[in-house]
Design a protein around this motif. Structure first.
Motif, PDB file in Angstrom:
ATOM      1  N   SER A 161      -2.794   4.630   2.438  1.00  0.00           N
ATOM      2  CA  SER A 161      -2.557   4.022   4.084  1.00  0.00           C
ATOM      3  C   SER A 161      -2.980   2.629   3.941  1.00  0.00           C
ATOM      4  O   SER A 161      -3.691   2.315   2.848  1.00  0.00           O
ATOM      5  CB  SER A 161      -3.288   5.097   4.837  1.00  0.00           C
ATOM      6  N   GLU A 162      -2.703   1.901   5.153  1.00  0.00           N
ATOM      7  CA  GLU A 162      -3.320   0.638   5.172  1.00  0.00           C
ATOM      8  C   GLU A 162      -4.794   0.580   5.168  1.00  0.00           C
ATOM      9  O   GLU A 162      -5.480  -0.239   4.771  1.00  0.00           O
ATOM     10  CB  GLU A 162      -2.849  -0.085   6.553  1.00  0.00           C
TER      11      GLU A 162
ATOM     12  N   HIS B 223       0.838  -1.223   0.206  1.00  0.00           N
ATOM     13  CA  HIS B 223      -0.017   0.052  -0.003  1.00  0.00           C
ATOM     14  C   HIS B 223       0.902   1.191  -0.093  1.00  0.00           C
ATOM     15  O   HIS B 223       0.473   2.333  -0.664  1.00  0.00           O
ATOM     16  CB  HIS B 223      -0.920  -0.025   1.147  1.00  0.00           C
ATOM     17  N   ASP B 224       2.122   1.101   0.791  1.00  0.00           N
ATOM     18  CA  ASP B 224       3.015   2.550   0.666  1.00  0.00           C
ATOM     19  C   ASP B 224       3.484   2.711  -0.734  1.00  0.00           C
ATOM     20  O   ASP B 224       3.498   3.935  -1.203  1.00  0.00           O
ATOM     21  CB  ASP B 224       4.060   2.197   1.619  1.00  0.00           C
TER      22      ASP B 224
ATOM     23  N   THR C 207      -6.964   2.658   3.962  1.00  0.00           N
ATOM     24  CA  THR C 207      -7.363   3.124   2.616  1.00  0.00           C
ATOM     25  C   THR C 207      -7.330   1.948   1.748  1.00  0.00           C
ATOM     26  O   THR C 207      -8.161   1.646   0.918  1.00  0.00           O
ATOM     27  CB  THR C 207      -6.799   4.337   2.091  1.00  0.00           C
TER      28      THR C 207
END
Length: 458
Positions: free
Chosen positions: A201-202, A195-196, A204
């Motif tokens: 974000s995690e 996700h990064d 999201t």
């Protein structure tokens, strides 16, 4: 010469009917492909832990939230929402079955239910912060949509397959569903772990995964809606859809009265109602158990559920072959014995030991698809012709109708004991009682009692 021509025309007619049946079967499989992603990505993997975290964010100093003013442990909120969604589903399904049988617009009603559920799932993109009430409401709507659409979808099975085909057709449908679930989970896993790299974000990433399940569900539902055909009743009632809410429960009462003349069909439904409640609760609460009790990370849970999808696909097909040799009833009974052993093993599994969790997931995968697919095909033999929608509405109510009890028992056990291990072992009762009830049903005699010719092995 005339008799030879008649036989040739009959062969052509049979061939045309078989081709049409195959085309509808291929379209029918795709609703499992469309809808199963919701069950896998939303209910089994992401929504349970995420909604629990959202509820914890909104909780008071005692760890409780207060929907409708009722104090609820934040750790039990998801289970209670699942239970509430099942109650709503049970209230809606009789109306849907009545409207489908009376109006002949089964496909249209299936589409409305499917797209209502898909839209609610897509809207989970906006679930964040402390919006636990929004999450619960969307879960209830989505679960009701999948329940009603599945009841109507399942009622096509006896229309699009011969008695000898049913076990195989039903098993292929489940296999399609597990294949789709595995494919989408792979994509979800990539997004979640990286996700990064995607600049999100995690949380999201989780919401995107939830939303994508709704988009997938809605998109692929177009295929069965194009290929399946309504078989309207000769006395179709034009106002049946509008009158369905009032007629639904009257129709259910009429269906139950009709079933009373087929007590063996009722006996099967009772058995299915009990053991399927156990299956549905294990599926919906497994990720909460893994994250909260076993301390496993989200990536581990996704990988384990992905394994379940792959093995469930193979297991559904394998158990379909076993049913051809031993009969569907014996095969389902064997799977229920396996479920009992799996839950007993789950109680003793050590925390933070992903290898043991993967072993448990593998065992679940082998029996999951087959036990559900063969139950569906077994029931299809017990349905009188022309009453498929109302009987499968009753079947889906058996699927959902007591399935509120499993999550409720799970949630109450946790609230009283503070232990998810106690909650998971409490579910053994559903499989033990379900096994005993199913073993007592003479399914061949039940099929004949419904006016159907059973296959050689059932």
């Amino acid at each position: 010469m005339g008799s030879e021509t008649a036989r040739a025309i009959a062969r052509d007619d049979d061939g045309g009917a078989a081709a049409d049946r195959r085309r509808q079967q291929q379209g029918w499989y795709f609703y499992d492909w469309a809808n199963s992603v919701y069950a896998t990505s939303v209910l089994t993997v992401f929504l349970g832990p995420y909604l629990t975290d959202v509820a914890k964010e909104a909780a008071d100093t005692h760890g409780r939230v207060h929907p409708l003013g009722i104090p609820v442990s934040s750790g039990s909120y998801f289970a209670y929402c699942v239970s509430a969604s099942i109650v709503v589903s049970v209230l809606l399904m009789p109306a849907a079955g009545a409207a489908a049988d009376r109006s002949g617009h089964k496909k249209r009603l299936m589409g409305v239910a499917a797209y209502t559920g898909a839209l609610a799932t897509t809207a989970m993109l906006f679930l964040g912060g402390d919006r636990y009430l929004l999450g619960g409401a969307l879960l209830i709507v989505a679960n009701a949509g999948t329940a009603v659409s599945s009841a109507l979808y399942n009622s096509y099975l006896p229309q699009i397959s011969t008695p000898e085909e049913r076990d195989a057709v039903s098993s292929r449908g489940w296999a399609y569903g597990y294949a789709a679930g595995a494919l989408v989970l792979v994509l979800n896993l990539v997004l979640f772990l990286a996700h990064d790299s995607f600049g999100v974000s995690e949380g999201t990433a989780v919401r995107i995964c939830l939303c994508s399940a709704g988009l997938w569900w809605g998109g692929f539902t177009l295929i069965p809606l194009r290929r399946l055909r309504d078989r309207g009743p000769a006395d179709a009632e034009p106002g049946a859809v509008a009158a369905a809410p009032a007629q639904g429960w009257r129709q259910l009462a009429a269906t139950v009265r009709d079933m009373r003349r087929r007590p063996l069909t009722l006996a099967f439904l009772l058995a299915y109602l009990v053991y399927n409640d156990g299956i549905q609760t294990v599926v919906s609460q497994a990720s909460v158990y893994g994250s909260e009790e076993l301390g496993l990370g989200q990536s581990t849970l996704i990988a384990a559920v992905l394994m379940v999808q792959v093995l469930a696909l193979a297991g559904a097909l394998w158990m379909g072959r076993l049913a051809r040799t031993y009969g569907a009833q014996r095969t389902v009974l064997g799977s229920l014995a396996a479920w009992t052993l799996i839950l007993a093993a789950g109680y003793f599994i050590p925390a933070r030991a992903p290898v043991w969790f993967f072993a448990l997931a593998a065992a679940i995968g082998v029996v999951l698809g087959g036990s559900q697919a063969l139950s569906r095909s077994l029931f299809s033999h017990l349905v009188p012709r022309g009453k498929e929608a109302e009987y499968f509405a009753a079947y889906e109510m058996s699927d959902r109708g007591m399935s509120w009890l499993g999550p409720l028992l799970f949630g109450l056990t946790y609230q009283l004991t503070g232990s998810y291990r106690s909650a998971i072992i409490s579910l053994v009762v559903f499989f033990v009682v379900g096994f005993g009830l199913l073993a007592r049903v003479p399914v061949r005699r039940a099929a004949r009692g419904a006016g159907n010719a059973p296959p050689e092995r059932i």
